[in-house]
Design a protein around this motif. Structure first.
Motif, PDB file in Angstrom:
ATOM      1  N   VAL A   1       0.934  -1.073   0.148  1.00 35.65           N
ATOM      2  CA  VAL A   1      -0.038  -0.087   0.090  1.00 35.65           C
ATOM      3  C   VAL A   1       0.796   1.302   0.069  1.00 35.65           C
ATOM      4  O   VAL A   1       1.885   1.289   0.730  1.00 35.65           O
ATOM      5  CB  VAL A   1      -0.721   0.034   1.203  1.00 35.65           C
ATOM      6  CG1 VAL A   1      -1.753   1.282   1.264  1.00 35.65           C
ATOM      7  CG2 VAL A   1      -1.991  -0.917   0.957  1.00 35.65           C
ATOM      8  N   GLN A   2       0.665   2.088  -0.863  1.00 32.41           N
ATOM      9  CA  GLN A   2       1.179   3.433  -0.855  1.00 32.41           C
ATOM     10  C   GLN A   2       0.163   4.573  -0.606  1.00 32.41           C
ATOM     11  O   GLN A   2      -0.904   4.420  -1.316  1.00 32.41           O
ATOM     12  CB  GLN A   2       1.696   3.674  -1.954  1.00 32.41           C
ATOM     13  CG  GLN A   2       3.314   2.821  -2.377  1.00 32.41           C
ATOM     14  CD  GLN A   2       4.062   3.218  -3.709  1.00 32.41           C
ATOM     15  OE1 GLN A   2       3.496   3.506  -4.644  1.00 32.41           O
ATOM     16  NE2 GLN A   2       5.208   3.144  -3.602  1.00 32.41           N
ATOM     17  N   LEU A   3       0.841   5.578   0.066  1.00 32.40           N
ATOM     18  CA  LEU A   3      -0.122   6.722   0.320  1.00 32.40           C
ATOM     19  C   LEU A   3       0.694   7.957  -0.239  1.00 32.40           C
ATOM     20  O   LEU A   3       1.670   8.199   0.296  1.00 32.40           O
ATOM     21  CB  LEU A   3      -0.397   7.073   1.737  1.00 32.40           C
ATOM     22  CG  LEU A   3      -1.739   6.404   2.262  1.00 32.40           C
ATOM     23  CD1 LEU A   3      -1.653   4.858   2.476  1.00 32.40           C
ATOM     24  CD2 LEU A   3      -1.894   6.883   3.875  1.00 32.40           C
ATOM     25  N   GLN A   4       0.131   8.473  -1.385  1.00 33.10           N
ATOM     26  CA  GLN A   4       0.737   9.636  -1.819  1.00 33.10           C
ATOM     27  C   GLN A   4       0.076  11.039  -1.623  1.00 33.10           C
ATOM     28  O   GLN A   4      -1.099  11.502  -1.911  1.00 33.10           O
ATOM     29  CB  GLN A   4       0.645   9.500  -3.550  1.00 33.10           C
ATOM     30  CG  GLN A   4       1.419  10.708  -3.989  1.00 33.10           C
ATOM     31  CD  GLN A   4       3.009  10.494  -3.904  1.00 33.10           C
ATOM     32  OE1 GLN A   4       3.484   9.535  -3.950  1.00 33.10           O
ATOM     33  NE2 GLN A   4       3.560  11.495  -3.701  1.00 33.10           N
ATOM     34  N   ALA A   5       0.865  11.798  -0.608  1.00 32.72           N
ATOM     35  CA  ALA A   5       0.451  13.109  -0.287  1.00 32.72           C
ATOM     36  C   ALA A   5       0.743  14.216  -1.177  1.00 32.72           C
ATOM     37  O   ALA A   5       1.920  14.374  -1.649  1.00 32.72           O
ATOM     38  CB  ALA A   5       0.778  13.356   1.190  1.00 32.72           C
ATOM     39  N   SER A   6      -0.046  15.286  -1.481  1.00 36.88           N
ATOM     40  CA  SER A   6       0.178  16.243  -2.178  1.00 36.88           C
ATOM     41  C   SER A   6      -0.549  17.844  -1.751  1.00 36.88           C
ATOM     42  O   SER A   6      -1.494  17.299  -0.834  1.00 36.88           O
ATOM     43  CB  SER A   6       0.113  16.023  -3.608  1.00 36.88           C
ATOM     44  OG  SER A   6      -1.460  15.694  -3.825  1.00 36.88           O
ATOM     45  N   GLY A   7      -0.180  18.875  -2.119  1.00 35.22           N
ATOM     46  CA  GLY A   7      -0.797  20.109  -1.709  1.00 35.22           C
ATOM     47  C   GLY A   7      -0.050  20.647  -1.027  1.00 35.22           C
ATOM     48  O   GLY A   7      -0.469  22.059  -0.718  1.00 35.22           O
ATOM     49  N   GLY A   8       0.946  20.515  -0.522  1.00 35.89           N
ATOM     50  CA  GLY A   8       1.706  21.561   0.402  1.00 35.89           C
ATOM     51  C   GLY A   8       2.278  22.771  -0.211  1.00 35.89           C
ATOM     52  O   GLY A   8       2.355  22.758  -1.501  1.00 35.89           O
TER      53      GLY A   8
END
Length: 120
Positions: A1-8
């Motif tokens: 499982v990968q969690l890709q965060a963005s938006g900072g």
């Protein structure tokens, strides 16, 4: 499982940012999804969490300014941050409680973190 965060990113005080975190992999279901933040030299703290049914809980410091939401079809959690303050500056991490195909239990998975900097 990968969690890709963005938006900072960098924003002036009073501004807004929207964080996103998409989970991918052999996911059967996701229970709670949440956002945490960590300042240098401090412990990671809960910002907001949302259950699979849409119930939310917020840290007192962000109540009324931040809104957490999720798109279950896309396995994605969002954090809309308004009226940002310099004290909101931190690395923001997403976390999801994930049940994989073939598994009988949920495990926590973390995203890589995205830096939010609020200038005064």
């Amino acid at each position: 499982v990968q969690l890709q965060a963005s938006g900072g990113g960098l924003v002036q005080a009073g501004g807004s940012l929207r964080l996103s975190c998409a989970a991918s992999g052999r996911i059967f279901s996701i229970n709670d999804m949440g956002w945490y933040r960590q300042e240098p030299g401090k412990q990671r703290e809960l910002v907001a969490v949302i259950t699979s049914g849409g119930k939310t809980n917020y840290a007192r410091s962000v109540l009324g300014r931040f809104t957490i939401s999720r798109d279950n079809a896309r396995n994605t959690v969002y954090l809309q941050m308004n009226s940002l303050k310099p004290e909101d500056t931190a690395v923001y991490y997403c976390k999801s409680e994930v049940r994989l195909y073939g598994s009988s239990w949920y495990s926590d998975y973390w995203g890589q973190g995205t830096l939010v900097t609020v200038s005064s």
